[in-house]
Design an enzyme around this catalytic site. Structure first.
Site, PDB file in Angstrom:
ATOM      1  N   LEU A 137       0.867  -1.174   0.000  1.00 53.64           N
ATOM      2  CA  LEU A 137       0.000   0.000   0.000  1.00 53.64           C
ATOM      3  C   LEU A 137       0.903   1.223   0.000  1.00 53.64           C
ATOM      4  O   LEU A 137       1.967   1.217   0.612  1.00 53.64           O
ATOM      5  CB  LEU A 137      -0.907   0.018   1.236  1.00 53.64           C
ATOM      6  CG  LEU A 137      -2.009  -1.048   1.323  1.00 53.64           C
ATOM      7  CD1 LEU A 137      -2.674  -1.017   2.696  1.00 53.64           C
ATOM      8  CD2 LEU A 137      -3.054  -0.841   0.236  1.00 53.64           C
ATOM      9  N   ASP A 138       0.475   2.287  -0.692  1.00 51.65           N
ATOM     10  CA  ASP A 138       1.253   3.523  -0.700  1.00 51.65           C
ATOM     11  C   ASP A 138       1.361   4.094   0.711  1.00 51.65           C
ATOM     12  O   ASP A 138       0.574   3.756   1.601  1.00 51.65           O
ATOM     13  CB  ASP A 138       0.596   4.559  -1.620  1.00 51.65           C
ATOM     14  CG  ASP A 138       0.611   4.128  -3.072  1.00 51.65           C
ATOM     15  OD1 ASP A 138       1.501   3.356  -3.455  1.00 51.65           O
ATOM     16  OD2 ASP A 138      -0.289   4.562  -3.822  1.00 51.65           O
ATOM     17  N   LYS A 139       2.309   4.995   0.913  1.00 50.90           N
ATOM     18  CA  LYS A 139       2.591   5.539   2.242  1.00 50.90           C
ATOM     19  C   LYS A 139       1.348   6.103   2.902  1.00 50.90           C
ATOM     20  O   LYS A 139       1.089   5.852   4.086  1.00 50.90           O
ATOM     21  CB  LYS A 139       3.669   6.621   2.132  1.00 50.90           C
ATOM     22  CG  LYS A 139       4.037   7.260   3.476  1.00 50.90           C
ATOM     23  CD  LYS A 139       5.158   8.279   3.317  1.00 50.90           C
ATOM     24  CE  LYS A 139       5.520   8.903   4.663  1.00 50.90           C
ATOM     25  NZ  LYS A 139       6.630   9.880   4.545  1.00 50.90           N
ATOM     26  N   ARG A 237      -5.879   5.687  -8.414  1.00 49.90           N
ATOM     27  CA  ARG A 237      -5.666   7.125  -8.536  1.00 49.90           C
ATOM     28  C   ARG A 237      -5.567   7.547 -10.007  1.00 49.90           C
ATOM     29  O   ARG A 237      -6.107   8.581 -10.416  1.00 49.90           O
ATOM     30  CB  ARG A 237      -4.415   7.522  -7.756  1.00 49.90           C
ATOM     31  CG  ARG A 237      -4.531   7.175  -6.273  1.00 49.90           C
ATOM     32  CD  ARG A 237      -3.182   7.079  -5.570  1.00 49.90           C
ATOM     33  NE  ARG A 237      -2.547   8.378  -5.425  1.00 49.90           N
ATOM     34  CZ  ARG A 237      -1.339   8.543  -4.889  1.00 49.90           C
ATOM     35  NH1 ARG A 237      -0.644   7.498  -4.457  1.00 49.90           N
ATOM     36  NH2 ARG A 237      -0.823   9.750  -4.774  1.00 49.90           N
TER      37      ARG A 237
END
Length: 327
Positions: A137-139, A237
C-alpha cells in the site's frame, strides 16, 4: 556468520535449468531464477548464470541458498493494528504515513522494521530480504495488508494474488461525484512527463478498475468503492484522474481542495484470500481510521454504516459488473 553450504541434486528430466530446479526443490521459478542469476548454481561443476540454460537428465546440479545480510535496526515509533494472526499469516491494518519497504530515499522506520521487531523476517533464496510482504500500500493509503510467515506461505499467497483469487475492496472519498457506476479499462505506464506519476498510456500494461457510488457528501464530495482486476502502481488514482476525479488529499494526481485534508483518503477496507495452508476462504475487514471516519460522519448526506457497507461490497460489485477477472 558461517558460510552457507553448497548442496547437490541430480536432474531427473531435461529442460530449462530454472524449471527443472524449481520442480526438484519445490521453490518458485522466480526465486530459482534469482538464485541462478546471483551465480549460486553450477551444472556439472560449471557455474551457470542463465535461468534458460538447458540441462539433461542425470546431470549434477549444485546450489547454495544465501542468507540475507542483517540490516541496521531502525527505531520504530509507531504500532500497527493486527486484525488476524496464526502460524502462517499476519493480517494488518496499515496506518497512514508508514512506508512499507525501506529504500535509499526513506529515512524513517518502515513497516518492514516493525515486522523485524516482531520476528517476521523472510529471505529469498538469493539472500534478499522480503519480510513476507505479498502486496503493498502507498505511504498515505491505509487498510488491510497480509504478511506471510514462511517462504512456502509467501509463494502460495503470491500465486493467489497473481491469479486474482486474493484481493481487496477499497473505499475512497473523491472531490466530485461520479456520474454513474463505471468500469475503467485503460492501460497504465510511467508518466512520460513526470517520473513520480503513472498515467493512462497507449501501449502500457493492461489495467481495469470498477468504481461503485456509495454516498454523496454535503459539499460535492462522494464516497466510492473500487475493485481491481489488475494490480498496477497507483491504479485507482490514475483511473480516477482519467475520469476527471481525484481522491481527497491526492495532490500528486490533481486534487486542489482544502489543505486541511491530511492525506490521501484511500482505504483498503476488505481483504479476501484462501488460507495458504488450510485452503479456507477468508475475509478480513479493516476499520477506517479516525480521519476518514470523522469526515464521513460530518460531511456525508446519508447515514454511513461502515460494517454494513464493507459486508455488502462483494455482492454489489458482482451484481453491477459481474465476476472479477484477471487482466
Amino acid at each position: 556468520m558461517e558460510e552457507p553450504k553448497e548442496q547437490e541434486i541430480v536432474a531427473t528430466q531435461e529442460g530449462r535449468l530454472d524449471r527443472v530446479l524449481s520442480a526438484l526443490l519445490g521453490e518458485s521459478r522466480n526465486q530459482i531464477a534469482r538464485l541462478i542469476e546471483a551465480g549460486e548454481v553450477r551444472v556439472e561443476g560449471q557455474r551457470v548464470a542463465k535461468p534458460s540454460f538447458k540441462v539433461q537428465a542425470g546431470q549434477r546440479i549444485a546450489y547454495r541458498f544465501l542468507d540475507a545480510p542483517r540490516r541496521e535496526e531502525m527505531p520504530v515509533d509507531f504500532d500497527v493494528e493486527v486484525l488476524y494472526e496464526d502460524e502462517a499469516i499476519l493480517v494488518l491494518n496499515k496506518p497512514a504515513g508508514v512506508v512499507v519497504h525501506p529504500a535509499p530515499s526513506v529515512r524513517e522506520a518502515t513497516l518492514v522494521d516493525w515486522l523485524v521487531r516482531r520476528g517476521v523476517s523472510l529471505s529469498t533464496l538469493s539472500g534478499e530480504e522480503r519480510h513476507g510482504i505479498v502486496h503493498r500500500l502507498d505511504k498515505e493509503t491505509t487498510g488491510a495488508l497480509v504478511v506471510a510467515k514462511s517462504n512456502v506461505v509467501h509463494r502460495r499467497l503470491a500465486e493467489e494474488l497473481q491469479s486474482r483469487r486474493m484481493g481487496r475492496y477499497y473505499l475512497a472519498i473523491i472531490d466530485h461525484p461520479l456520474r454513474e457506476n463505471v468500469r475503467v479499462d485503460a492501460p497504465i505506464a510511467r508518466n512520460p512527463k513526470n517520473r513520480l506519476k503513472m498515467a493512462v498510456v497507449e501501449g502500457g500494461r493492461a489495467a481495469r478498475t470498477d468504481f461503485l457510488k456509495i454516498a454523496e457528501g454535503d459539499n460535492g464530495t462522494e464516497l466510492i468503492a473500487a475493485r481491481l482486476h489488475s494490480g498496477r502502481t497507483h491504479q485507482i488514482r490514475v483511473h480516477l484522474a482519467s475520469l476527471g476525479r481525484h481522491i481527497l488529499g491526492d495532490r500528486l494526481y490533481g486534487y486542489r481542495g482544502s489543505a486541511r485534508i491530511p492525506r490521501v483518503f484511500l482505504h483498503a477496507g476488505l481483504l479476501y484470500l484462501s488460507h495458504p495452508l488450510s485452503g479456507e476462504r477468508m475475509e478480513f475487514r479493516a476499520p477506517l481510521f479516525a480521519d476518514m471516519r470523522e469526515y464521513l460522519t460530518t460531511q456525508t448526506r446519508s447515514s454511513f454504516d461502515e460494517s454494513t457497507t464493507l459486508d455488502a461490497l462483494p455482492g454489489l460489485f458482482r451484481d453491477t459488473f459481474g465476476p472479477l477477472e484477471r487482466v
